[in-house]
Design a protein around this motif. Structure first.
Motif, PDB file in Angstrom:
ATOM      1  N   LEU A  18       0.861  -1.181   0.000  1.00  0.00           N
ATOM      2  CA  LEU A  18       0.000   0.000   0.000  1.00  0.00           C
ATOM      3  C   LEU A  18       0.896   1.230   0.000  1.00  0.00           C
ATOM      4  O   LEU A  18       1.635   1.468   0.956  1.00  0.00           O
ATOM      5  N   LEU A  19       0.855   1.994  -1.080  1.00  0.00           N
ATOM      6  CA  LEU A  19       1.668   3.201  -1.201  1.00  0.00           C
ATOM      7  C   LEU A  19       0.853   4.393  -0.720  1.00  0.00           C
ATOM      8  O   LEU A  19      -0.086   4.826  -1.389  1.00  0.00           O
ATOM      9  N   LEU A  20       1.194   4.896   0.458  1.00  0.00           N
ATOM     10  CA  LEU A  20       0.509   6.054   1.030  1.00  0.00           C
ATOM     11  C   LEU A  20       1.200   7.310   0.507  1.00  0.00           C
ATOM     12  O   LEU A  20       2.337   7.607   0.885  1.00  0.00           O
ATOM     13  N   ILE A  21       0.529   8.047  -0.366  1.00  0.00           N
ATOM     14  CA  ILE A  21       1.118   9.203  -1.034  1.00  0.00           C
ATOM     15  C   ILE A  21       0.464  10.465  -0.492  1.00  0.00           C
ATOM     16  O   ILE A  21      -0.752  10.655  -0.619  1.00  0.00           O
ATOM     17  N   THR A  22       1.264  11.319   0.121  1.00  0.00           N
ATOM     18  CA  THR A  22       0.750  12.539   0.746  1.00  0.00           C
ATOM     19  C   THR A  22       1.791  13.642   0.608  1.00  0.00           C
ATOM     20  O   THR A  22       2.889  13.430   0.105  1.00  0.00           O
ATOM     21  N   LYS A  23       1.455  14.804   1.111  1.00  0.00           N
ATOM     22  CA  LYS A  23       2.438  15.865   1.280  1.00  0.00           C
ATOM     23  C   LYS A  23       3.403  15.469   2.410  1.00  0.00           C
ATOM     24  O   LYS A  23       3.101  14.553   3.192  1.00  0.00           O
ATOM     25  N   PRO A  24       4.542  16.138   2.530  1.00  0.00           N
ATOM     26  CA  PRO A  24       5.474  15.801   3.616  1.00  0.00           C
ATOM     27  C   PRO A  24       4.880  15.963   5.012  1.00  0.00           C
ATOM     28  O   PRO A  24       5.392  15.403   5.976  1.00  0.00           O
ATOM     29  N   GLN A  25       3.795  16.751   5.125  1.00  0.00           N
ATOM     30  CA  GLN A  25       3.135  16.917   6.423  1.00  0.00           C
ATOM     31  C   GLN A  25       2.251  15.705   6.759  1.00  0.00           C
ATOM     32  O   GLN A  25       1.621  15.675   7.816  1.00  0.00           O
ATOM     33  N   LEU A  26       2.188  14.731   5.849  1.00  0.00           N
ATOM     34  CA  LEU A  26       1.411  13.498   6.009  1.00  0.00           C
ATOM     35  C   LEU A  26      -0.074  13.804   6.100  1.00  0.00           C
ATOM     36  O   LEU A  26      -0.639  14.364   5.168  1.00  0.00           O
ATOM     37  N   LEU A  27      -0.715  13.460   7.217  1.00  0.00           N
ATOM     38  CA  LEU A  27      -2.149  13.662   7.421  1.00  0.00           C
ATOM     39  C   LEU A  27      -2.344  14.525   8.670  1.00  0.00           C
ATOM     40  O   LEU A  27      -1.424  14.742   9.445  1.00  0.00           O
TER      41      LEU A  27
END
Length: 661
Positions: A306-315
């Motif tokens: 599972l590739l969790l793709i977000t900004k560097p601030q995550l969630l």
């Protein structure tokens, strides 16, 4: 011709055996410590080597000895070749940073003593023993030339590192651009080593020559020699930087096309696609965030990823807590945890990383229970372009599911994990459709996975009332009515959940409620989970192509999420997995409770769900019904347990069983 012969001799010393080290980390340590009074040799020597029993500190010490031995008279080319013989097993980027690190250890110690000797008696004593000059002003010209040369060497070294970090497997063998670039790298490595010998010799002169010779005309000649080397390396750096950029562009074109091709092909495992995403020719690209262990792509072989793709601030914190609860803390995770892995891929909003984004990533990547890309700045622009264009990443978090063969099975499994947690394994789009198949709106759907006590209530089939409002008067009236029914014997659990726009006022209401009553089982975080899951349910339905007009569950979810209850409240009443669920808003809530009060004897006798759904549409009359009608039943069929309202007098009817002879 002489240049070609020199390069051939240099290449004869090059015999790499696969050992690796973090060249960029060493260069950064050299840069940050070279001119610092707080110089620490350990910052460099403690960097890990892979595939080699020799530590970085050990090899640097050996290089220092050769530099010291070779800094005297003799053929300069032979001295450089001797140095490269020692480090022949390393890659070109490792060679140059090791030589620079060896010089940095020597020069850093000198510079530290010179900065501290005036105010530190120990430093002054050591300076005296080593016969270091007390006044640096006469050496200003030499130190300036030396500093310029060192800075230029580090710029060239960074160009070499960038080239060696490129995924060169995506380039055809014999490509002209890469042939030219490699030739320039060999030459650049030679001139860095030669320059380090000159710098080492210069620092050595500070300590072994009488002071009057240090300040003589020979100092000007030495400064001119260093400046000439800096000038030559500066030109090499410009040419090499241009060539590396050309290589970079060539690789990006090839890599993007290769990603497109692989997406259409079948594979025996996920290694080809993951190796393209996380090139690992010179370093371990992943890390286990919980243990900080560096990992290779092979750790993910034969696993669902599972590739969790977000900004560097995550969630946001609450989104992150929910995701952790639904994966790592889920009851099924112990059985499934080796079957799948989550890998966090942070992508900056712009083409470059800001200092704040770097800081955020460094902090979060040391705190998560998953894997993460170790150096996200090194992700190829082709990979980022592919994620944005083919996976439709628009700076909002997504979780792409890859099966054990590297095939995309779901372009965003984040919502289904928020809803069902590990029950959603293997997190494919088809599994998402299966989970929604024949799924009606029930208390089990709304409350499952939020709180263990709620899960128990749902499993026991208890009657549950969810309600919300920001109007304190309405909340008090609602609770008074509910308590009245409870005193009459009604079994009903009430839970305050505020509204979808959770604010500080809702938090205050919950805090005040907690002071006066211990009956509400939810914390503010649990309430946030409730609304996040509802939002995930709606997004999941919409992604599957459902519409409010054609899907009753989606319509009810949308109604809940869009209710404006600042002045009036709302309530949802249901029981366990029963589809008999009522949503009420405003005056409907109080009208419902009023009729329940009128009919409380039957409510307490038959239970809330013994009452019919049309309770709101009926004006109940007290007393017993005197009408009757027969309801035929089939053999072995159990009679209905629900209460029936007479259509004539609007009173509850008594139920009798008549056996036909």
């Amino acid at each position: 011709m002489q240049r070609d012969n020199l390069i051939k001799k240099l290449l004869l010393t090059h015999d790499p055996d696969g050992r690796r080290l973090d060249s960029e980390a060493i260069l950064l340590a050299v840069t940050s410590n070279l001119y610092s009074a707080a110089f620490q040799k350990n910052d460099i020597t403690e960097i890990e080597t892979i595939g080699c029993s020799e530590s970085v500190g050990f090899i640097i010490t050996k290089i220092c000895k050769i530099l010291c031995r070779c800094s005297g008279e003799g053929d300069i080319n032979s001295r450089v070749i001797n140095l490269f013989d020692l480090i022949g097993k390393y890659s070109w980027d490792a060679k140059v940073v090791l030589v620079l690190a060896a010089f940095a250890v020597r020069y850093g110690e000198f510079w530290q003593l010179m900065q501290l000797h005036r105010g530190n008696s120990l430093a002054a004593l050591i300076s005296s023993i080593k016969q270091l000059p007390c006044n640096l002003k006469p050496l200003k010209l030499q130190i300036k030339a030396l500093s310029l040369l060192v800075e230029t060497m580090m710029d060239v070294a960074m160009c070499i590192i960038k080239f060696e970090y490129l995924p060169l497997q995506h380039v055809e063998h014999g490509n002209h651009i890469f042939r030219v670039t490699k030739s320039q790298i060999y030459e650049a490595a030679y001139w860095i080593a030669r320059s380090c010998l000159a710098c080492f010799s210069q620092v050595k002169d500070f300590t072994i020559k009488p002071h009057e010779q240090v300040y003589s005309d020979s100092a000007i000649i030495a400064a001119w020699e260093l400046s000439s080397l800096a000038y030559r390396l500066s030109g090499t750096c410009c040419n090499l930087r241009r060539q590396v950029d050309l290589c970079y562009e060539e690789i990006e074109r090839n890599l993007y096309q290769r990603l497109l091709d692989l997406a259409r092909e079948d594979h025996i495992d996920n290694q080809k696609i993951l190796t393209l995403f996380f090139p690992s020719n010179n370093y371990l690209p992943l890390k286990d965030c919980s243990t900080e262990t560096k990992l290779s792509v092979s750790e993910l072989k034969n696993k669902l990823v599972l590739l969790l793709i977000t900004k560097p601030q995550l969630l946001s914190p609450v989104d992150l807590f929910l995701l952790v609860q639904q994966t790592c803390d889920h009851p099924l995770n112990e059985r499934l945890k080796e079957s799948y892995k989550i890998v966090w891929i942070p992508l900056p909003s712009s083409d470059s990383w800001t200092e704040a984004e770097e800081s955020s990533f460094n902090f979060l990547s040391d705190s998560l229970p998953w894997h993460a890309v170790r150096k996200p700045r090194l992700l190829s622009p082709a990979v980022i372009k592919y994620i944005r264009e083919r996976w439709n990443y628009k700076d909002e978090p997504i979780m792409v599911a890859l099966d054990s063969r590297g095939k995309v099975t779901n372009y965003n499994a984040l919502d289904m994990i928020n809803i069902w947690g590990a029950k959603a394994y293997p997190f494919s789009a088809s599994k998402e459709e299966d989970l929604w198949q024949d799924q009606n709106l029930t208390m089990q759907l709304l409350l499952d996975e939020i709180n263990p006590l709620l899960a128990y209530w749902v499993e026991q089939g208890k009657s549950i009332c969810l309600y919300g409002s920001e109007n304190l008067v309405w909340i008090q009236q609602f609770n008074d009515k509910i308590n009245e029914l409870k005193r009459a014997g009604l079994q009903l659990e009430t839970i305050y959940v505020g509204n979808s726009q959770l604010g500080e006022h809702v938090k205050q209401i919950m805090a005040r409620s907690g002071e006066t009553s211990r009956s509400d089982p939810l914390s503010f975080t649990n309430v946030q989970f409730f609304w996040l899951r509802l939002a995930s349910m709606r997004r999941s339905k919409l992604r599957l192509g459902k519409t409010q007009s054609g899907d009753s569950v989606l319509a009810e979810l949308s109604a809940l999420l869009e209710m404006d209850d600042r002045e009036e409240g709302w309530a949802v009443i249901g029981s366990g997995g029963s589809t008999d669920i009522i949503r009420l808003q405003g005056m409907q809530v109080m009208e419902f409770l009023r009729k329940c009060s009128v009919w409380r004897e039957n409510i307490t006798k038959f239970g809330l769900w013994g009452a019919p759904r049309n309770i709101l549409e009926t004006d109940f009359v007290e007393g017993s019904c005197t009408h009757s009608y027969f309801v035929p039943s089939r053999e072995n069929e159990r009679p209905s347990q629900g209460t029936v309202i007479c259509q004539v007098c609007k009173r509850p009817m008594k139920k009798f069983v008549v056996y036909k002879p």
